[in-house]
Design an enzyme around this catalytic site. Structure first.
Site, PDB file in Angstrom:
ATOM      1  N   THR A 334      45.391  16.757 180.438  1.00 60.95           N
ATOM      2  CA  THR A 334      44.700  18.431 180.531  1.00 60.95           C
ATOM      3  C   THR A 334      45.426  19.174 182.120  1.00 60.95           C
ATOM      4  O   THR A 334      46.049  18.551 182.559  1.00 60.95           O
ATOM      5  CB  THR A 334      43.018  18.465 181.268  1.00 60.95           C
ATOM      6  N   HIS A 386      37.983   1.310 184.587  1.00 63.64           N
ATOM      7  CA  HIS A 386      38.728   0.488 185.411  1.00 63.64           C
ATOM      8  C   HIS A 386      38.055  -0.654 185.148  1.00 63.64           C
ATOM      9  O   HIS A 386      38.371  -2.131 185.538  1.00 63.64           O
ATOM     10  CB  HIS A 386      37.931   0.457 186.853  1.00 63.64           C
TER      11      HIS A 386
END
Length: 415
Positions: A334, A386
């Site tokens: 993006t 994560h």
């Protein structure tokens, strides 16, 4: 013959759509392949066209904004009907509708005559507010006053009242109109299907993934020099501008090869690795943010990537993005820099495990070989899940992208 117009299947797992708009209305004669309506799904906008010539009839409850099931009949097309004689000449009748002032004249002849034709609702408002109906221009049939006419006239009537009042006002002082308060002036607009789906996916990413963002910065000097040197020849040969996104897509693909977990995602209790590289490019459209994919980006040249990005951006602006364009992405990019963003933390395009945020290129003083130089710098942000990507992998992945973009010759030679 009556031909049913049904909501087409527009993608796997999509069960309903919203009628965004009708380009034709009931009673219109339409030609084969003319667009009848625009459907909005949770993934894309889809045009529905007429399969034959005929007269359109829209079913009740299928107006713009209605939510309809896939396969539902929303209209019929009478293929035996012919266009009405003189159907092409409504423009000549336009002046009739454009002359409310003349039509309103009889009603304005006197207050008594004007009030004689008021509906009960309009008459109540006129009496409550003390309005003079002969001073208000009607927009209803034969110039009659509608409820909207008298409601719109209220501010003018209130503003006019103080003009005759204050005898104590200084002679010659201009009358100041009362300021209209904007308090409570609001409207509710239903969210489109696409906007609702965007909201759901972003919230799903926040609620499901263990989001973390790592940052770095890249010196864009060499890419800018290369672009400046060859952009005209590139445009002449390939018919597309040489931008920055192509370099980052190339760099991302090479980095993903070294760090396959960034190109994977969690599927239940498994990690789903992907041996292909479909890179999503976020596109801002009037209907919201969409992320169509450059499929098999590892097989494309820089020109091929730039052409694919151009085509996807054009389809997004024109409302022609398809579910196939949006599906199958493994990683996304993006670019908030095109809007002036200096730094941000992008949200995952779930179920993907990482997204790269690009930002504004800005000249900054940098220490180069013991000296301060002004360099065109860009901040990079990598948001990652994560649960599947460790911090070491994420940081190393971003450093790899930095190194490749700062050495574009090596990037293009894939060494």
């Amino acid at each position: 013959m009556k031909q049913e117009i049904k909501v087409p299947a527009v993608g796997e797992s999509i069960t309903e759509a919203t009628i965004g708009s009708w380009t034709k209305k009931s009673g219109d004669f339409v030609k084969r392949n003319e667009v009848l309506m625009l459907l909005e799904t949770d993934k894309a906008s889809v045009e529905v066209v007429a399969e034959n010539d005929g007269v359109l009839t829209i079913n009740p409850g299928c107006e713009a904004g209605a939510v309809v099931q896939i396969g539902a009949t929303v209209a019929t097309l009478d293929t035996d009907a012919k266009p009405a004689a003189g159907a092409a000449a409504p423009a000549a009748e336009a002046p009739k509708a454009a002359a409310p002032a003349q039509a309103a004249a009889p009603a304005a002849a006197s207050g008594k005559d004007a009030s004689a034709h008021l509906s009960p609702a309009v008459n109540r408002i006129v009496n409550e507010k003390g309005l003079d109906p002969s001073a208000i221009q009607g927009t209803g049939k034969d110039g009659r006053l509608t409820k909207g006419d008298v409601l719109d006239a209220q501010p003018a009537a209130k503003a006019a009242a103080p003009k005759a009042a204050p005898a104590s006002a200084p002679a010659g002082a201009p009358a100041l109109p009362a300021a209209a308060s904007k308090q409570g002036d609001k409207k509710l607009v239903p969210m489109t299907t696409i906007r609702k789906r965007i909201s759901e996916k972003l919230k799903e990413a926040q609620n499901t993934a263990a989001l973390l963002t790592t940052f770095n910065e890249v010196d864009m000097g060499k890419v800018m020099e290369l672009r400046s040197k060859y952009k005209d020849k590139f445009k002449e040969k390939y018919g597309v501008n040489l931008g920055f996104n192509g370099f980052f897509v190339k760099a991302v693909v090479e980095a993903l090869k070294d760090f396959p977990a960034v190109n994977a995602w969690i599927n239940g209790t498994d990690i789903e690795y992907h041996n292909y590289y479909n890179i999503g490019i976020a596109v801002s459209t009037e209907k919201g943010l969409m992320v169509p994919n450059v499929k098999d980006a590892d097989t494309l040249s820089l020109a091929g990537i730039e052409l694919a990005i151009r085509d996807l951006a054009a389809k997004g602006r024109d409302g022609k993005i398809t579910p196939n364009d949006l599906g199958g992405g493994t990683f996304s990019i993006t670019n908030g820099g095109v809007f002036g963003s200096l730094l941000s933390t992008p949200i995952l395009n779930f179920p993907q495990s990482a997204i790269l945020g690009l930002h504004k290129i800005q000249d900054r003083p940098m220490a180069i070989n013991g000296k301060v130089e002004i360099r065109p710098m860009m901040y990079l942000a990598l948001t990652y899940d994560h649960r599947i990507i460790d911090g070491k992998e994420a940081v190393s992945f971003l450093v790899k992208i930095k190194e490749l973009v700062e050495d574009p010759e090596r990037l293009l030679l894939e060494v």
